[in-house]
Design a protein around this motif. Structure first.
Motif, PDB file in Angstrom:
ATOM      1  N   ARG A  80       0.819  -1.216   0.000  1.00 44.73           N
ATOM      2  CA  ARG A  80       0.000   0.000   0.000  1.00 44.73           C
ATOM      3  C   ARG A  80       0.852   1.266   0.000  1.00 44.73           C
ATOM      4  O   ARG A  80       0.341   2.346  -0.293  1.00 44.73           O
ATOM      5  CB  ARG A  80      -0.926   0.019   1.228  1.00 44.73           C
ATOM      6  CG  ARG A  80      -2.007  -1.034   1.155  1.00 44.73           C
ATOM      7  CD  ARG A  80      -3.057  -0.830   2.220  1.00 44.73           C
ATOM      8  NE  ARG A  80      -4.200  -1.707   1.981  1.00 44.73           N
ATOM      9  CZ  ARG A  80      -5.218  -1.415   1.184  1.00 44.73           C
ATOM     10  NH1 ARG A  80      -5.247  -0.272   0.552  1.00 44.73           N
ATOM     11  NH2 ARG A  80      -6.209  -2.273   1.017  1.00 44.73           N
ATOM     12  N   ILE A  81       2.120   1.150   0.347  1.00 45.79           N
ATOM     13  CA  ILE A  81       2.954   2.335   0.527  1.00 45.79           C
ATOM     14  C   ILE A  81       3.852   2.618  -0.677  1.00 45.79           C
ATOM     15  O   ILE A  81       3.969   3.754  -1.121  1.00 45.79           O
ATOM     16  CB  ILE A  81       3.822   2.189   1.789  1.00 45.79           C
ATOM     17  CG1 ILE A  81       2.942   2.247   3.028  1.00 45.79           C
ATOM     18  CG2 ILE A  81       4.892   3.264   1.847  1.00 45.79           C
ATOM     19  CD1 ILE A  81       3.671   1.881   4.290  1.00 45.79           C
ATOM     20  N   THR A  82       4.511   1.602  -1.197  1.00 47.50           N
ATOM     21  CA  THR A  82       5.546   1.837  -2.195  1.00 47.50           C
ATOM     22  C   THR A  82       5.051   1.625  -3.619  1.00 47.50           C
ATOM     23  O   THR A  82       4.175   0.800  -3.868  1.00 47.50           O
ATOM     24  CB  THR A  82       6.768   0.944  -1.935  1.00 47.50           C
ATOM     25  OG1 THR A  82       7.754   1.211  -2.927  1.00 47.50           O
ATOM     26  CG2 THR A  82       6.402  -0.528  -2.003  1.00 47.50           C
ATOM     27  N   MET A  83       5.634   2.390  -4.543  1.00 45.72           N
ATOM     28  CA  MET A  83       5.369   2.234  -5.964  1.00 45.72           C
ATOM     29  C   MET A  83       6.526   1.523  -6.652  1.00 45.72           C
ATOM     30  O   MET A  83       6.537   1.381  -7.862  1.00 45.72           O
ATOM     31  CB  MET A  83       5.138   3.613  -6.608  1.00 45.72           C
ATOM     32  CG  MET A  83       3.901   4.312  -6.096  1.00 45.72           C
ATOM     33  SD  MET A  83       3.758   6.014  -6.693  1.00 45.72           S
ATOM     34  CE  MET A  83       3.425   5.736  -8.438  1.00 45.72           C
ATOM     35  N   ILE A  84       7.514   1.089  -5.877  1.00 39.79           N
ATOM     36  CA  ILE A  84       8.680   0.437  -6.454  1.00 39.79           C
ATOM     37  C   ILE A  84       8.441  -1.074  -6.532  1.00 39.79           C
ATOM     38  O   ILE A  84       8.255  -1.722  -5.502  1.00 39.79           O
ATOM     39  CB  ILE A  84       9.942   0.719  -5.618  1.00 39.79           C
ATOM     40  CG1 ILE A  84      10.170   2.229  -5.506  1.00 39.79           C
ATOM     41  CG2 ILE A  84      11.161   0.044  -6.236  1.00 39.79           C
ATOM     42  CD1 ILE A  84      11.334   2.616  -4.626  1.00 39.79           C
ATOM     43  N   PRO A  85       8.424  -1.657  -7.723  1.00 41.63           N
ATOM     44  CA  PRO A  85       8.166  -3.099  -7.862  1.00 41.63           C
ATOM     45  C   PRO A  85       9.183  -3.926  -7.089  1.00 41.63           C
ATOM     46  O   PRO A  85      10.372  -3.638  -7.109  1.00 41.63           O
ATOM     47  CB  PRO A  85       8.301  -3.339  -9.378  1.00 41.63           C
ATOM     48  CG  PRO A  85       8.109  -1.998 -10.003  1.00 41.63           C
ATOM     49  CD  PRO A  85       8.658  -1.001  -9.026  1.00 41.63           C
ATOM     50  N   GLY A  86       8.715  -4.954  -6.410  1.00 42.24           N
ATOM     51  CA  GLY A  86       9.595  -5.901  -5.739  1.00 42.24           C
ATOM     52  C   GLY A  86       9.911  -5.576  -4.294  1.00 42.24           C
ATOM     53  O   GLY A  86      10.417  -6.443  -3.566  1.00 42.24           O
ATOM     54  N   VAL A  87       9.614  -4.354  -3.841  1.00 44.01           N
ATOM     55  CA  VAL A  87       9.922  -3.989  -2.455  1.00 44.01           C
ATOM     56  C   VAL A  87       9.102  -4.828  -1.482  1.00 44.01           C
ATOM     57  O   VAL A  87       9.622  -5.352  -0.495  1.00 44.01           O
ATOM     58  CB  VAL A  87       9.675  -2.482  -2.214  1.00 44.01           C
ATOM     59  CG1 VAL A  87       9.686  -2.174  -0.714  1.00 44.01           C
ATOM     60  CG2 VAL A  87      10.729  -1.652  -2.910  1.00 44.01           C
ATOM     61  N   ALA A  88       7.801  -4.956  -1.737  1.00 40.78           N
ATOM     62  CA  ALA A  88       6.929  -5.723  -0.833  1.00 40.78           C
ATOM     63  C   ALA A  88       7.396  -7.169  -0.724  1.00 40.78           C
ATOM     64  O   ALA A  88       7.380  -7.759   0.365  1.00 40.78           O
ATOM     65  CB  ALA A  88       5.482  -5.657  -1.306  1.00 40.78           C
ATOM     66  N   GLU A  89       7.839  -7.757  -1.857  1.00 38.77           N
ATOM     67  CA  GLU A  89       8.327  -9.133  -1.830  1.00 38.77           C
ATOM     68  C   GLU A  89       9.603  -9.240  -0.995  1.00 38.77           C
ATOM     69  O   GLU A  89       9.804 -10.217  -0.262  1.00 38.77           O
ATOM     70  CB  GLU A  89       8.584  -9.626  -3.259  1.00 38.77           C
ATOM     71  CG  GLU A  89       7.344  -9.938  -4.066  1.00 38.77           C
ATOM     72  CD  GLU A  89       6.585  -8.688  -4.505  1.00 38.77           C
ATOM     73  OE1 GLU A  89       5.396  -8.806  -4.871  1.00 38.77           O
ATOM     74  OE2 GLU A  89       7.165  -7.571  -4.496  1.00 38.77           O
ATOM     75  N   GLY A  90      10.475  -8.232  -1.099  1.00 41.53           N
ATOM     76  CA  GLY A  90      11.689  -8.225  -0.281  1.00 41.53           C
ATOM     77  C   GLY A  90      11.373  -8.144   1.196  1.00 41.53           C
ATOM     78  O   GLY A  90      12.020  -8.793   2.021  1.00 41.53           O
ATOM     79  N   VAL A  91      10.355  -7.348   1.550  1.00 46.05           N
ATOM     80  CA  VAL A  91       9.907  -7.244   2.946  1.00 46.05           C
ATOM     81  C   VAL A  91       9.373  -8.593   3.425  1.00 46.05           C
ATOM     82  O   VAL A  91       9.679  -9.043   4.540  1.00 46.05           O
ATOM     83  CB  VAL A  91       8.819  -6.159   3.076  1.00 46.05           C
ATOM     84  CG1 VAL A  91       8.176  -6.199   4.464  1.00 46.05           C
ATOM     85  CG2 VAL A  91       9.418  -4.775   2.808  1.00 46.05           C
ATOM     86  N   LEU A  92       8.600  -9.246   2.585  1.00 43.27           N
ATOM     87  CA  LEU A  92       8.021 -10.541   2.942  1.00 43.27           C
ATOM     88  C   LEU A  92       9.091 -11.596   3.197  1.00 43.27           C
ATOM     89  O   LEU A  92       8.961 -12.426   4.109  1.00 43.27           O
ATOM     90  CB  LEU A  92       7.096 -11.018   1.815  1.00 43.27           C
ATOM     91  CG  LEU A  92       6.500 -12.421   1.978  1.00 43.27           C
ATOM     92  CD1 LEU A  92       5.435 -12.443   3.069  1.00 43.27           C
ATOM     93  CD2 LEU A  92       5.915 -12.919   0.663  1.00 43.27           C
ATOM     94  N   LEU A  93      10.169 -11.554   2.427  1.00 41.57           N
ATOM     95  CA  LEU A  93      11.125 -12.664   2.401  1.00 41.57           C
ATOM     96  C   LEU A  93      12.426 -12.397   3.150  1.00 41.57           C
ATOM     97  O   LEU A  93      13.377 -13.161   3.027  1.00 41.57           O
ATOM     98  CB  LEU A  93      11.447 -13.016   0.932  1.00 41.57           C
ATOM     99  CG  LEU A  93      10.233 -13.390   0.078  1.00 41.57           C
ATOM    100  CD1 LEU A  93      10.640 -13.558  -1.386  1.00 41.57           C
ATOM    101  CD2 LEU A  93       9.575 -14.668   0.585  1.00 41.57           C
ATOM    102  N   HIS A  94      12.475 -11.341   3.972  1.00 39.64           N
ATOM    103  CA  HIS A  94      13.759 -10.994   4.587  1.00 39.64           C
ATOM    104  C   HIS A  94      14.156 -11.912   5.734  1.00 39.64           C
ATOM    105  O   HIS A  94      15.254 -11.761   6.288  1.00 39.64           O
ATOM    106  CB  HIS A  94      13.775  -9.531   5.044  1.00 39.64           C
ATOM    107  CG  HIS A  94      13.004  -9.238   6.294  1.00 39.64           C
ATOM    108  ND1 HIS A  94      11.646  -9.011   6.294  1.00 39.64           N
ATOM    109  CD2 HIS A  94      13.402  -9.119   7.595  1.00 39.64           C
ATOM    110  CE1 HIS A  94      11.243  -8.773   7.527  1.00 39.64           C
ATOM    111  NE2 HIS A  94      12.286  -8.832   8.346  1.00 39.64           N
TER     112      HIS A  94
END
Length: 312
Positions: free
Chosen positions: A226-240
């Motif tokens: 919901r916050i970022t417009m940069i592709p792949g950031v949410a996936e990086g957050v999920l998988l850290h």
């Protein structure tokens, strides 16, 4: 994969190999998770306003409407978030003027954060409004998280500084560097969905505590989307919190199935956790922490990234 930093393809993810696992994200971030987070953040807003003596009368109608909507099926989560954004905007706008906390500076650096979130050269009014909404959510969540656990925010800022240096050592720039930095900054945002008593605990966490804490990557994924417009950031957050040997969570990915950003951040996250005090953990010296990283290279961590990190 060759053990050579010059040929290390850190941008590439084996999409075919983990496409089925990535689909599992939709099962993790389900209606129940969304409902929990919406209600939890609503409660946090109320508690936060009470703690700082913010006049609830200023947001009473919008808050009542959001609470009423939250009691219905979460098919209407979008409209609840619209209300939350309005509520957060009011709180942000008047927060610094409240007696007793004038010294706190939570004003978001719009120019700086806009450059992080927005990647296009020309901005339409609609796109400007979208950026403003995302910044409002981000800054409000930061304020709430700081109230729950100031250390989480301090940790994220240290992470951002370290990851910027490391990204540049990989000659990353533009979108690639922004993606890495923003993933670092948001990686623990999901802890806003974890009880304050757990975040502030000074004794060793119980098994139940760990089970609650281990949900934060999923909450972070939902919020980052919901916050970022940069592709792949949410996936990086999920998988850290995935591990090189496949024994991490929440999806059990291994090796280069894990995105570069997540692999890099898990190393810096571990290092920071070892050298800074976290209540229930003993502080290690930088050299001791580096020895521990070396020991876990090839099991918990990407061995090539460990080599690179230790060389900086």
């Amino acid at each position: 994969m060759e053990n050579n930093l010059d040929t290390y393809r850190f941008h590439q993810i084996n999409r075919e190999k983990n496409s089925l696992k990535i689909d599992y994200v939709q099962e993790l971030v389900n209606a129940e998770t969304e409902e929990y987070l919406v209600n939890y953040i609503l409660n946090l807003l109320v508690v936060f306003c009470q703690r700082i003596s913010f006049p609830l009368s200023k947001i009473d109608k919008k808050l009542s409407l959001a609470i009423e909507k939250s009691k219905k099926p979460v098919g209407d989560a979008g409209s609840i978030w619209d209300l939350l954004i309005e509520i957060m905007s009011i709180i942000n706008r008047e927060y610094e003027a409240i007696d007793g906390i004038k010294s706190k500076k939570y004003k978001c650096n719009s120019e700086k954060d806009s450059k992080m979130i927005y990647l296009y050269k020309e901005k339409s009014i609609q796109e400007e409004n979208m950026i403003s909404k995302k910044l409002t959510i981000l800054e409000s969540l930061r304020i709430l998280l700081d109230e729950l656990s100031p250390e989480v925010l301090h940790h994220s800022r240290r992470m951002r500084s370290m990851v910027t240096q490391i990204g540049k050592s990989f000659n990353l720039s533009g979108l690639s560097l922004k993606k890495l930095i923003f993933t670092a900054e948001l990686h623990d945002l999901g802890k806003i969905g974890v009880e304050e008593a757990i975040l502030r605990k000074s004794q060793s966490l119980t098994i139940g505590d760990w089970q609650r804490l281990k949900k934060h990557p999923v909450y972070g994924y939902y919020l980052a989307k919901r916050i970022t417009m940069i592709p792949g950031v949410a996936e990086g957050v999920l998988l850290h919190h995935e591990r090189w040997d496949g024994k991490g969570y929440p999806m059990g990915l291994k090796g280069d199935e894990i995105p570069f950003e997540a692999r890099m951040i898990t190393i810096i996250d571990a290092y920071d956790a070892m050298v800074y005090e976290r209540g229930y953990k003993k502080i290690l010296s930088p050299d001791q922490a580096k020895d521990e990283l070396r020991r876990c290279a090839g099991t918990q961590f990407d061995p090539i990234l460990i080599q690179k990190f230790l060389s900086i």
